[in-house]
Design a protein around this motif. Structure first.
Motif, PDB file in Angstrom:
ATOM      1  N   LEU A  73       9.992  -5.445 -28.683  1.00 36.11           N
ATOM      2  CA  LEU A  73       9.246  -6.049 -29.773  1.00 36.11           C
ATOM      3  C   LEU A  73       8.881  -7.495 -29.435  1.00 36.11           C
ATOM      4  CD1 LEU A  73       8.130  -5.697 -32.640  1.00 36.11           C
ATOM      5  CD2 LEU A  73      10.366  -6.394 -33.495  1.00 36.11           C
ATOM      6  N   VAL A  74       9.822  -8.229 -28.885  1.00 40.44           N
ATOM      7  CA  VAL A  74       9.563  -9.619 -28.486  1.00 40.44           C
ATOM      8  C   VAL A  74       8.506  -9.663 -27.380  1.00 40.44           C
ATOM      9  CG1 VAL A  74      10.595 -11.650 -27.382  1.00 40.44           C
ATOM     10  CG2 VAL A  74      11.786 -10.508 -29.261  1.00 40.44           C
ATOM     11  N   LEU A  75       8.611  -8.782 -26.387  1.00 39.64           N
ATOM     12  CA  LEU A  75       7.589  -8.728 -25.335  1.00 39.64           C
ATOM     13  C   LEU A  75       6.210  -8.450 -25.923  1.00 39.64           C
ATOM     14  CD1 LEU A  75       9.263  -6.777 -22.381  1.00 39.64           C
ATOM     15  CD2 LEU A  75       8.697  -9.213 -22.498  1.00 39.64           C
ATOM     16  N   SER A  76       6.159  -7.528 -26.861  1.00 41.65           N
ATOM     17  CA  SER A  76       4.901  -7.194 -27.517  1.00 41.65           C
ATOM     18  C   SER A  76       4.316  -8.420 -28.212  1.00 41.65           C
ATOM     19  CB  SER A  76       5.137  -6.064 -28.520  1.00 41.65           C
ATOM     20  OG  SER A  76       3.984  -5.789 -29.249  1.00 41.65           O
ATOM     21  N   LEU A  77       5.164  -9.180 -28.877  1.00 41.47           N
ATOM     22  CA  LEU A  77       4.700 -10.385 -29.565  1.00 41.47           C
ATOM     23  C   LEU A  77       4.224 -11.449 -28.578  1.00 41.47           C
ATOM     24  CD1 LEU A  77       7.419 -10.583 -32.334  1.00 41.47           C
ATOM     25  CD2 LEU A  77       4.981 -10.103 -32.661  1.00 41.47           C
ATOM     26  N   LEU A  78       4.895 -11.564 -27.437  1.00 40.02           N
ATOM     27  CA  LEU A  78       4.464 -12.530 -26.427  1.00 40.02           C
ATOM     28  C   LEU A  78       3.099 -12.151 -25.840  1.00 40.02           C
ATOM     29  CD1 LEU A  78       7.848 -13.255 -24.613  1.00 40.02           C
ATOM     30  CD2 LEU A  78       6.553 -14.804 -26.103  1.00 40.02           C
ATOM     31  N   VAL A  79       2.897 -10.868 -25.591  1.00 37.41           N
ATOM     32  CA  VAL A  79       1.588 -10.416 -25.102  1.00 37.41           C
ATOM     33  C   VAL A  79       0.531 -10.671 -26.180  1.00 37.41           C
ATOM     34  CG1 VAL A  79       0.232  -8.413 -24.346  1.00 37.41           C
ATOM     35  CG2 VAL A  79       2.555  -8.744 -23.494  1.00 37.41           C
ATOM     36  N   SER A  80       0.897 -10.465 -27.436  1.00 35.71           N
ATOM     37  CA  SER A  80      -0.017 -10.736 -28.541  1.00 35.71           C
ATOM     38  C   SER A  80      -0.412 -12.214 -28.573  1.00 35.71           C
ATOM     39  CB  SER A  80       0.641 -10.348 -29.864  1.00 35.71           C
ATOM     40  OG  SER A  80      -0.160 -10.709 -30.944  1.00 35.71           O
ATOM     41  N   LEU A  81       0.547 -13.083 -28.359  1.00 33.63           N
ATOM     42  CA  LEU A  81       0.264 -14.517 -28.309  1.00 33.63           C
ATOM     43  C   LEU A  81      -0.712 -14.834 -27.177  1.00 33.63           C
ATOM     44  CD1 LEU A  81       0.858 -17.372 -29.366  1.00 33.63           C
ATOM     45  CD2 LEU A  81       2.803 -17.438 -27.793  1.00 33.63           C
ATOM     46  N   TYR A  82      -0.503 -14.237 -26.017  1.00 35.82           N
ATOM     47  CA  TYR A  82      -1.397 -14.448 -24.881  1.00 35.82           C
ATOM     48  C   TYR A  82      -2.809 -13.935 -25.199  1.00 35.82           C
ATOM     49  CZ  TYR A  82      -3.202 -14.294 -20.112  1.00 35.82           C
ATOM     50  OH  TYR A  82      -3.984 -14.457 -18.994  1.00 35.82           O
ATOM     51  N   GLU A  83      -2.893 -12.796 -25.879  1.00 38.31           N
ATOM     52  CA  GLU A  83      -4.197 -12.250 -26.249  1.00 38.31           C
ATOM     53  C   GLU A  83      -4.915 -13.182 -27.220  1.00 38.31           C
ATOM     54  OE1 GLU A  83      -7.260 -10.254 -28.372  1.00 38.31           O
ATOM     55  OE2 GLU A  83      -5.353 -10.717 -29.326  1.00 38.31           O
ATOM     56  N   ILE A  84      -4.175 -13.811 -28.103  1.00 36.44           N
ATOM     57  CA  ILE A  84      -4.766 -14.776 -29.033  1.00 36.44           C
ATOM     58  C   ILE A  84      -5.342 -15.962 -28.262  1.00 36.44           C
ATOM     59  CG2 ILE A  84      -4.217 -16.450 -30.856  1.00 36.44           C
ATOM     60  CD1 ILE A  84      -2.226 -14.304 -31.930  1.00 36.44           C
ATOM     61  N   VAL A  85      -4.621 -16.433 -27.261  1.00 34.56           N
ATOM     62  CA  VAL A  85      -5.112 -17.539 -26.436  1.00 34.56           C
ATOM     63  C   VAL A  85      -6.422 -17.145 -25.752  1.00 34.56           C
ATOM     64  CG1 VAL A  85      -4.614 -18.905 -24.351  1.00 34.56           C
ATOM     65  CG2 VAL A  85      -2.846 -18.576 -26.082  1.00 34.56           C
ATOM     66  N   ILE A  86      -6.475 -15.938 -25.218  1.00 38.16           N
ATOM     67  CA  ILE A  86      -7.688 -15.465 -24.551  1.00 38.16           C
ATOM     68  C   ILE A  86      -8.834 -15.307 -25.547  1.00 38.16           C
ATOM     69  CG2 ILE A  86      -8.700 -13.485 -23.351  1.00 38.16           C
ATOM     70  CD1 ILE A  86      -6.109 -13.207 -21.853  1.00 38.16           C
ATOM     71  N   SER A  87      -8.516 -14.871 -26.761  1.00 42.85           N
ATOM     72  CA  SER A  87      -9.576 -14.681 -27.756  1.00 42.85           C
ATOM     73  C   SER A  87     -10.235 -16.011 -28.123  1.00 42.85           C
ATOM     74  CB  SER A  87      -9.052 -13.967 -28.995  1.00 42.85           C
ATOM     75  OG  SER A  87      -8.223 -14.803 -29.750  1.00 42.85           O
ATOM     76  N   THR A  88      -9.467 -17.099 -28.073  1.00 41.02           N
ATOM     77  CA  THR A  88     -10.086 -18.398 -28.344  1.00 41.02           C
ATOM     78  C   THR A  88     -11.041 -18.793 -27.230  1.00 41.02           C
ATOM     79  OG1 THR A  88      -8.216 -19.594 -27.376  1.00 41.02           O
ATOM     80  CG2 THR A  88      -8.154 -19.216 -29.747  1.00 41.02           C
ATOM     81  N   LYS A  89     -10.789 -18.327 -26.009  1.00 37.98           N
ATOM     82  CA  LYS A  89     -11.726 -18.595 -24.910  1.00 37.98           C
ATOM     83  C   LYS A  89     -13.055 -17.894 -25.167  1.00 37.98           C
ATOM     84  CE  LYS A  89      -8.269 -19.442 -21.399  1.00 37.98           C
ATOM     85  NZ  LYS A  89      -7.638 -19.014 -20.161  1.00 37.98           N
ATOM     86  N   ALA A  90     -13.012 -16.708 -25.776  1.00 40.26           N
ATOM     87  CA  ALA A  90     -14.244 -15.987 -26.106  1.00 40.26           C
ATOM     88  C   ALA A  90     -15.069 -16.794 -27.099  1.00 40.26           C
ATOM     89  CB  ALA A  90     -13.915 -14.614 -26.665  1.00 40.26           C
ATOM     90  N   ILE A  91     -14.402 -17.409 -28.047  1.00 42.42           N
ATOM     91  CA  ILE A  91     -15.105 -18.233 -29.031  1.00 42.42           C
ATOM     92  C   ILE A  91     -15.711 -19.454 -28.343  1.00 42.42           C
ATOM     93  CG2 ILE A  91     -14.787 -19.663 -31.095  1.00 42.42           C
ATOM     94  CD1 ILE A  91     -12.596 -17.589 -31.910  1.00 42.42           C
ATOM     95  N   GLU A  92     -14.977 -20.039 -27.406  1.00 46.66           N
ATOM     96  CA  GLU A  92     -15.491 -21.192 -26.671  1.00 46.66           C
ATOM     97  C   GLU A  92     -16.743 -20.825 -25.869  1.00 46.66           C
ATOM     98  OE1 GLU A  92     -12.270 -22.719 -24.337  1.00 46.66           O
ATOM     99  OE2 GLU A  92     -11.083 -23.217 -26.111  1.00 46.66           O
ATOM    100  N   ILE A  93     -16.768 -19.634 -25.292  1.00 45.36           N
ATOM    101  CA  ILE A  93     -17.941 -19.179 -24.547  1.00 45.36           C
ATOM    102  C   ILE A  93     -19.155 -19.116 -25.468  1.00 45.36           C
ATOM    103  CG2 ILE A  93     -18.971 -17.190 -23.350  1.00 45.36           C
ATOM    104  CD1 ILE A  93     -16.150 -16.616 -22.208  1.00 45.36           C
ATOM    105  N   GLU A  94     -18.965 -18.569 -26.667  1.00 42.36           N
ATOM    106  CA  GLU A  94     -20.068 -18.488 -27.635  1.00 42.36           C
ATOM    107  C   GLU A  94     -20.542 -19.878 -28.034  1.00 42.36           C
ATOM    108  OE1 GLU A  94     -21.860 -15.907 -28.883  1.00 42.36           O
ATOM    109  OE2 GLU A  94     -20.764 -14.611 -27.501  1.00 42.36           O
TER     110      GLU A  94
END
Length: 134
Positions: free
Chosen positions: A100-121
């Protein structure tokens, strides 16, 4: 440890899986929108977004896999408590929490990447505005 200990994780994991599914659905919608944009005009921004979305889809799949694994281990732990194999149930429950903790850490990383998508736009919008000002 009794039967209620691993049962406490059930609602949390269920809600987490629901949140992951919602993130996946949003990304699927974004991919469809980008597909339309790409068909209109292959643009550098679209290609960068596609690369970003590929990584995000893979991460969400991993998050879901770990979340489901945590859910299964939690259920197994409850079963082991039920048949009075307490030590094994505790170990399995520990693995469930770890997943569960690993899943949450990957989720945090995905959130960081999603902000990069917004920056690209935003970069694309700024570039378009600068070209209009010239």
């Amino acid at each position: 440890m009794d039967l209620t200990t691993p049962a406490l994780l059930f609602p949390a994991i269920s809600l987490l899986l629901l949140a992951y599914t919602n993130r996946f659905l949003v990304i699927a919608q974004l991919i469809r929108q980008l597909h339309v944009k790409y068909q209109e005009r292959a643009h550098d921004v679209v290609l960068r977004q596609i690369a970003n979305l590929r990584v995000r889809v893979m991460l969400i799949r991993r998050m879901q896999e770990m979340g489901v694994g945590a859910f299964i281990l939690c259920a197994l732990s409850m079963f082991l408590v039920f048949i009075k194999l307490i030590f094994i149930a505790q170990v399995i429950f520990g693995f469930s929490i770890f997943m569960l903790v690993l899943s949450l850490l990957v989720s945090l990383y995905e959130i960081v990447i999603s902000t990069k998508a917004i920056e690209i736009e935003m970069e694309d919008m700024v570039q378009s505005l600068q070209e209009q000002d010239r």
